[in-house]
Scaffold this motif. Structure first.
Motif, PDB file in Angstrom:
ATOM      1  N   THR A   1       0.847  -1.197   0.000  1.00  0.00           N
ATOM      2  CA  THR A   1       0.000   0.000   0.000  1.00  0.00           C
ATOM      3  C   THR A   1       0.878   1.242   0.000  1.00  0.00           C
ATOM      4  N   ASN A   2       0.491   2.254  -0.771  1.00  0.00           N
ATOM      5  CA  ASN A   2       1.258   3.497  -0.756  1.00  0.00           C
ATOM      6  C   ASN A   2       0.705   4.467   0.283  1.00  0.00           C
ATOM      7  N   ARG A   3       1.238   5.672   0.312  1.00  0.00           N
ATOM      8  CA  ARG A   3       0.831   6.650   1.324  1.00  0.00           C
ATOM      9  C   ARG A   3      -0.618   7.055   1.204  1.00  0.00           C
ATOM     10  N   SER A   4      -1.169   6.975  -0.008  1.00  0.00           N
ATOM     11  CA  SER A   4      -2.562   7.382  -0.234  1.00  0.00           C
ATOM     12  C   SER A   4      -3.552   6.250  -0.002  1.00  0.00           C
ATOM     13  N   GLY A   5      -3.057   5.101   0.441  1.00  0.00           N
ATOM     14  CA  GLY A   5      -3.925   3.960   0.672  1.00  0.00           C
ATOM     15  C   GLY A   5      -4.213   3.143  -0.576  1.00  0.00           C
ATOM     16  N   GLU A   6      -3.522   3.457  -1.671  1.00  0.00           N
ATOM     17  CA  GLU A   6      -3.731   2.735  -2.917  1.00  0.00           C
ATOM     18  C   GLU A   6      -2.859   1.481  -2.975  1.00  0.00           C
ATOM     19  N   ALA A   7      -3.384   0.449  -3.646  1.00  0.00           N
ATOM     20  CA  ALA A   7      -2.652  -0.809  -3.767  1.00  0.00           C
ATOM     21  C   ALA A   7      -1.480  -0.644  -4.733  1.00  0.00           C
ATOM     22  N   ILE A   8      -0.314  -1.168  -4.326  1.00  0.00           N
ATOM     23  CA  ILE A   8       0.871  -1.162  -5.189  1.00  0.00           C
ATOM     24  C   ILE A   8       1.528  -2.536  -5.129  1.00  0.00           C
ATOM     25  N   ALA A   9       2.367  -2.811  -6.109  1.00  0.00           N
ATOM     26  CA  ALA A   9       3.142  -4.054  -6.115  1.00  0.00           C
ATOM     27  C   ALA A   9       4.520  -3.789  -5.539  1.00  0.00           C
ATOM     28  N   MET A  10       5.063  -4.784  -4.828  1.00  0.00           N
ATOM     29  CA  MET A  10       6.395  -4.694  -4.269  1.00  0.00           C
ATOM     30  C   MET A  10       7.117  -6.018  -4.476  1.00  0.00           C
ATOM     31  N   MET A  11       8.430  -5.938  -4.490  1.00  0.00           N
ATOM     32  CA  MET A  11       9.265  -7.122  -4.679  1.00  0.00           C
ATOM     33  C   MET A  11       9.959  -7.496  -3.386  1.00  0.00           C
ATOM     34  N   GLY A  12      10.309  -8.768  -3.276  1.00  0.00           N
ATOM     35  CA  GLY A  12      11.090  -9.242  -2.142  1.00  0.00           C
ATOM     36  C   GLY A  12      11.796 -10.533  -2.501  1.00  0.00           C
ATOM     37  N   THR A  13      12.717 -10.937  -1.652  1.00  0.00           N
ATOM     38  CA  THR A  13      13.451 -12.190  -1.829  1.00  0.00           C
ATOM     39  C   THR A  13      13.290 -13.039  -0.584  1.00  0.00           C
ATOM     40  N   VAL A  14      12.905 -14.289  -0.774  1.00  0.00           N
ATOM     41  CA  VAL A  14      12.770 -15.242   0.334  1.00  0.00           C
ATOM     42  C   VAL A  14      13.925 -16.234   0.250  1.00  0.00           C
ATOM     43  N   LEU A  15      14.669 -16.348   1.346  1.00  0.00           N
ATOM     44  CA  LEU A  15      15.796 -17.279   1.441  1.00  0.00           C
ATOM     45  C   LEU A  15      15.470 -18.335   2.486  1.00  0.00           C
ATOM     46  N   VAL A  16      15.567 -19.607   2.107  1.00  0.00           N
ATOM     47  CA  VAL A  16      15.322 -20.724   3.026  1.00  0.00           C
ATOM     48  C   VAL A  16      16.605 -21.528   3.136  1.00  0.00           C
ATOM     49  N   PRO A  17      17.279 -21.498   4.293  1.00  0.00           N
ATOM     50  CA  PRO A  17      18.566 -22.188   4.419  1.00  0.00           C
ATOM     51  C   PRO A  17      18.409 -23.708   4.458  1.00  0.00           C
ATOM     52  N   GLU A  18      19.494 -24.392   4.157  1.00  0.00           N
ATOM     53  CA  GLU A  18      19.479 -25.856   4.161  1.00  0.00           C
ATOM     54  C   GLU A  18      19.142 -26.423   5.536  1.00  0.00           C
ATOM     55  N   ASN A  19      19.524 -25.697   6.584  1.00  0.00           N
ATOM     56  CA  ASN A  19      19.318 -26.198   7.945  1.00  0.00           C
ATOM     57  C   ASN A  19      18.023 -25.706   8.584  1.00  0.00           C
ATOM     58  N   ALA A  20      17.111 -25.147   7.789  1.00  0.00           N
ATOM     59  CA  ALA A  20      15.825 -24.728   8.340  1.00  0.00           C
ATOM     60  C   ALA A  20      15.083 -25.946   8.871  1.00  0.00           C
ATOM     61  N   PRO A  21      14.510 -25.882  10.067  1.00  0.00           N
ATOM     62  CA  PRO A  21      13.791 -27.042  10.610  1.00  0.00           C
ATOM     63  C   PRO A  21      12.574 -27.369   9.752  1.00  0.00           C
ATOM     64  N   ILE A  22      12.146 -28.619   9.827  1.00  0.00           N
ATOM     65  CA  ILE A  22      10.982 -29.051   9.053  1.00  0.00           C
ATOM     66  C   ILE A  22       9.726 -28.351   9.544  1.00  0.00           C
ATOM     67  N   THR A  23       9.602 -28.206  10.851  1.00  0.00           N
ATOM     68  CA  THR A  23       8.454 -27.515  11.441  1.00  0.00           C
ATOM     69  C   THR A  23       8.947 -26.420  12.378  1.00  0.00           C
ATOM     70  N   GLY A  24       8.041 -25.541  12.746  1.00  0.00           N
ATOM     71  CA  GLY A  24       8.387 -24.492  13.708  1.00  0.00           C
ATOM     72  C   GLY A  24       9.382 -23.481  13.185  1.00  0.00           C
ATOM     73  N   ARG A  25       9.351 -23.198  11.892  1.00  0.00           N
ATOM     74  CA  ARG A  25      10.295 -22.246  11.328  1.00  0.00           C
ATOM     75  C   ARG A  25      10.002 -20.815  11.788  1.00  0.00           C
ATOM     76  N   LYS A  26      11.080 -20.017  11.851  1.00  0.00           N
ATOM     77  CA  LYS A  26      10.973 -18.630  12.275  1.00  0.00           C
ATOM     78  C   LYS A  26      11.503 -17.727  11.163  1.00  0.00           C
ATOM     79  N   LEU A  27      11.061 -16.482  11.191  1.00  0.00           N
ATOM     80  CA  LEU A  27      11.316 -15.574  10.075  1.00  0.00           C
ATOM     81  C   LEU A  27      12.040 -14.312  10.519  1.00  0.00           C
ATOM     82  N   MET A  28      13.034 -13.918   9.729  1.00  0.00           N
ATOM     83  CA  MET A  28      13.663 -12.609   9.898  1.00  0.00           C
ATOM     84  C   MET A  28      13.369 -11.757   8.666  1.00  0.00           C
ATOM     85  N   ALA A  29      12.846 -10.558   8.886  1.00  0.00           N
ATOM     86  CA  ALA A  29      12.749  -9.559   7.816  1.00  0.00           C
ATOM     87  C   ALA A  29      14.027  -8.737   7.870  1.00  0.00           C
TER      88      ALA A  29
END
Length: 416
Positions: free
Chosen positions: A93-121
């Motif tokens: 969302t932009n400052r005027s409340g209008e919908a916008i598109a944004m990009m990001g990158t998701v990295l999942v390490p080899e040692n990520a647990p099968i369950t109970g994963r946690k996230l860092m932004a």
């Protein structure tokens, strides 16, 4: 009579149910694109970065995944990042409340647990007026300077979301867009099946230094009003630009004057009502054009840098007004982007160098004092460091703080 009433209600609710079903289906089905070519094209020439129509964006909720593609993330051009990586496009969302598109990158390490994963932004300090330096592109190219720091999170098994929080128009220093972009990036990662997260209940931490700290602290101030469903456990921010006007005053005419010049060009893009053309002379007009392809300190990308382009220059020599920062409409923009006007939603770790060449430490001291007075749990660490050195030397303790929050270690505070 009751049967007739049920039939009428059923007829009335059927279209709503169908619409809800279609909306939910749209949210759960992002378009899947093939991996980018090698070498990857610049974002400006890459169809993956081209936003969908506004009508499509407004039809879905913030944080909805729009597109995904798997990538090979590289560090420093040569070294593969161990694990899996994806570029994602999501709705924000932009400052005027209008919908916008944004990009990001998701990295999942080899040692990520099968369950109970946690996230860092992790909010990269890319400080750019062009997508050429966007983190999503830098990961593919191997030009992400902060990959060594991000590696600390990956080694701890954390899934990482690195948003291009400035948006597709590169609105560097725009606090609201940056903060909302971070929060919607978290939502997008939690909606991304391949990340293996547990939706909104996923424990999350946020971090960033310098320009990345602007995005991180804004996200924390907007957390409870914009994305209260998230489970943000803590935020770490270093080298914090509390007041852009005071940063400008500190660097004007110094080696770091390019920070001021680049930020003026960026805010002029984000706030066209400032009408910069009416405030600058011919030399200033040339600066505004020249800055559009620049990024601060991103030398691995090959982009020109405002630090070298405008070192030791004075803004007064580029304007037709005696003090650009005193112009009412400029002051208004600076005031809108000042930190400390909202209550942060998560405990904070703030670290600041006492000989920082860019950020006035008095501003950071005052921000911490304000947060503490409002009951926010803040751990504040001042050290004898300059701006660049602290980005590296301060990261270890910042990461420790964030891991403690994810491990539910009781929060302490340095507030008096």
């Amino acid at each position: 009579m009751q049967r007739q009433t049920r039939q009428i209600l059923s007829a009335l609710l059927a279209p709503l149910a169908m619409l809800t079903s279609q909306w939910a289906s749209a949210q759960s089905s992002p378009a899947i694109y093939p991996p980018p070519a090698n070498p990857a094209p610049l974002p400006q020439a890459d169809a993956f970065y081209s936003p969908p129509p506004a009508s499509d964006l407004s039809a879905v909720a913030p944080g909805t995944l729009l597109r995904i593609r798997e990538i090979t993330a590289k560090a420093y051009y040569l070294f593969p990042v161990k694990g899996q990586a994806w570029q994602v496009m999501y709705r924000s969302t932009n400052r005027s409340g209008e919908a916008i598109a944004m990009m990001g990158t998701v990295l999942v390490p080899e040692n990520a647990p099968i369950t109970g994963r946690k996230l860092m932004a992790y909010n990269v300090a890319y400080d750019a007026l062009t997508l050429r330096c966007a983190p999503s592109y830098s990961f593919v190219k191997g030009a992400a300077l902060e990959q060594a720091l991000i590696q600390g999170a990956l080694k701890n098994g954390l899934v990482v979301m690195a948003p291009d929080y400035e948006g597709l128009k590169s609105y560097w220093t725009d606090g609201l867009i940056s903060g909302q972009g971070v929060l919607d990036g978290i939502r997008a990662a939690e909606n991304f099946q391949q990340a293996g997260l547990n939706g909104a209940s996923t424990p999350v931490v946020i971090t960033g230094y310098s320009g990345g700290s602007l995005a991180s602290t804004w996200a924390n101030e907007l957390y409870k009003s914009y994305a209260p469903e998230l489970n943000i456990k803590g935020v770490a921010a270093g080298g914090v630009p509390v007041d852009l006007g005071n940063v400008a005053r500190k660097v004007d005419g110094t080696l770091f004057a390019g920070v001021y010049f680049g930020a003026v060009a960026a805010l002029a893009n984000s706030y066209p009502e400032v009408d910069p053309a009416s405030l600058v002379n011919a030399k200033g007009a040339e600066m505004l054009v020249k800055a559009q392809d620049m990024c601060l300190g991103q030398f691995l990308t090959g982009a020109p840098d405002p630090l070298t382009a405008f070192a030791f220059q004075k803004m007064k020599n580029l304007t037709v007004v005696p003090d650009l920062l005193a112009v009412p409409r400029v002051k208004d923009v600076i005031a809108k982007n000042r930190l400390g006007q909202r209550l942060p939603g998560a405990p904070l770790y703030i670290y600041q160098g006492t000989i920082d060449e860019l950020m006035p430490i008095a501003d950071v001291d005052a921000l911490v004092k304000s947060y503490c007075s409002k009951g926010v749990k803040v751990t504040y660490r001042r050290s004898i460091n300059d701006h660049l050195l602290l980005a590296v030397t301060g990261w270890g303790k910042a990461l420790d703080f964030l891991m403690d929050r994810l491990d539910d270690v009781p929060v302490t505070s340095t507030c008096q």
